[in-house]
Write an enzyme that holds these catalytic residues in place. Structure first.
Site, short mmCIF file in Angstrom:
data_model
loop_
_atom_site.label_atom_id
_atom_site.label_comp_id
_atom_site.label_asym_id
_atom_site.label_seq_id
_atom_site.Cartn_x
_atom_site.Cartn_y
_atom_site.Cartn_z
N GLY A 170 -9.41 -73.70 46.81
CA GLY A 170 -8.26 -74.63 46.33
C GLY A 170 -7.14 -73.77 46.16
O GLY A 170 -6.06 -74.24 46.70
N HIS A 171 -6.92 -72.66 45.24
CA HIS A 171 -5.86 -72.02 45.08
C HIS A 171 -5.33 -71.37 46.30
O HIS A 171 -4.12 -71.21 46.66
CB HIS A 171 -6.29 -70.82 44.33
CG HIS A 171 -6.48 -71.45 42.84
ND1 HIS A 171 -7.73 -71.41 42.15
CD2 HIS A 171 -5.92 -72.18 41.93
CE1 HIS A 171 -8.00 -71.93 41.05
NE2 HIS A 171 -6.64 -72.37 40.74
N HIS A 211 -10.21 -69.97 43.32
CA HIS A 211 -11.23 -70.01 44.54
C HIS A 211 -10.33 -70.99 45.79
O HIS A 211 -9.06 -70.48 45.70
CB HIS A 211 -12.04 -71.54 43.86
CG HIS A 211 -11.38 -72.48 43.12
ND1 HIS A 211 -10.32 -73.25 44.01
CD2 HIS A 211 -11.33 -72.86 42.03
CE1 HIS A 211 -9.89 -74.07 43.19
NE2 HIS A 211 -10.40 -74.00 41.83
#
Ligand code: PAF
Length: 284
Positions: free
Chosen positions: A36-37, A34
């Protein structure tokens, strides 16, 4: 983007980059990626010549009663996201490629630190994380590795492992990425029903309230933790695992909040265990 399924392929490619004098960044993940990654890949892209992401749901960090089988997976989506963010190689090994049969060698910090916070309900978790991350470090041999602040205890554990095992790798911590309504991005958010998704907002609300208190000069850890706890407890679908203010390095509870204090929580929303946190004075 190169898709490497074996340790050998990764080693050969990284060796070629090394011969060309290029620096290498590693973004370890368990997939189902997502934003965040993506932010970790972006940071790695900005700081390194070549970026390797690993995509491996690591069995040794799950206890038998946990969600290893159910953990969401979507490799095609992961490849698209990684490629969009300029990742050069994804390492996508099988369990058999990562762990030889009957593997019994672990990397474990034998101290109280990994037993605090998440370690209380997940006693073998950080041993599994340290083992797989140290294997990834040995395979990729990156200059830098990138981890999110959402897993703040994991970040502290890895920093300590790197220091104590003399890995010459710079660990770069990256800020939490949130949905527009505040919920911290997590692959496990996918487990939430619509009703639970709404209830899960108590975590970020509690984090924001805690930050507000500390920002207004409150340093009494008990007061901050009590207010956050009360806010979460008012949500019927929430069950608190812990809300704690701890030293950001040792993970030991503190009475007074100072720069570097980690205020962290784990909360069950229905059956899904979610985590969130803030660091007083920000992530260093
Ligand atoms: O944070 C994660 O996704 C995992 O714990 C990690 C660091 C990739 C190790 O499996």
């Amino acid at each position: 983007m190169i898709i490497a399924k074996t340790v050998r392929e990764v080693r050969e490619q990284v060796a070629e980059w090394r011969r060309e004098g290029l620096s290498v960044g590693l973004v370890p993940t368990m997939g189902y990626l997502h934003e965040g990654h993506a932010s970790l890949v972006d940071r790695a892209r900005a700081m390194c010549d070549r970026v390797v992401a690993s995509d491996f749901v690591n069995p040794t960090q799950f206890a038998p009663n946990e969600d290893l089988e159910a953990y969401p997976r979507d490799f095609e989506h992961d490849c698209n996201l990684l490629e969009e963010h300029g990742c050069d190689m994804v390492f996508y090994p099988s369990v058999e490629e990562m762990y030889v049969p009957n593997a019994a060698t672990y990397v474990e910090i034998q101290d109280e630190m990994p037993k605090q916070l998440c370690g209380k309900t997940r006693p073998i978790h950080f041993r599994g994380v340290c083992t797989v991350v140290s294997k990834l470090f040995n395979i990729v041999q990156p200059d830098r590795a990138f981890f999110g602040q959402k897993d703040a205890q994991q970040l502290a554990v890895i920093r300590r492992m790197v220091r104590e095992l003399s890995y010459g790798i710079e660990i770069v911590g990256c800020p939490i990425v949130r949905e527009s309504d505040g919920l911290a991005k997590s692959s496990r958010n996918t487990y939430l029903s619509p009703e639970e998704r709404t209830a899960a907002l108590v975590l970020s609300k509690a984090v924001f309230r805690g930050e507000e208190l500390v920002g207004s000069g409150v340093v009494d850890a008990k007061r901050v933790v009590d207010e956050m706890t009360a806010l979460i407890s008012a949500e019927p679908l929430a069950r608190i695992d812990y809300v704690s203010a701890v030293d950001g390095v040792t993970m030991q509870p503190v009475e007074v909040i100072t720069d570097g204090t980690l205020v962290a929580m784990a909360v069950y929303i229905g059956k899904t265990r979610l985590i969130d946190n803030f660091i007083a004075g920000g992530l260093k």
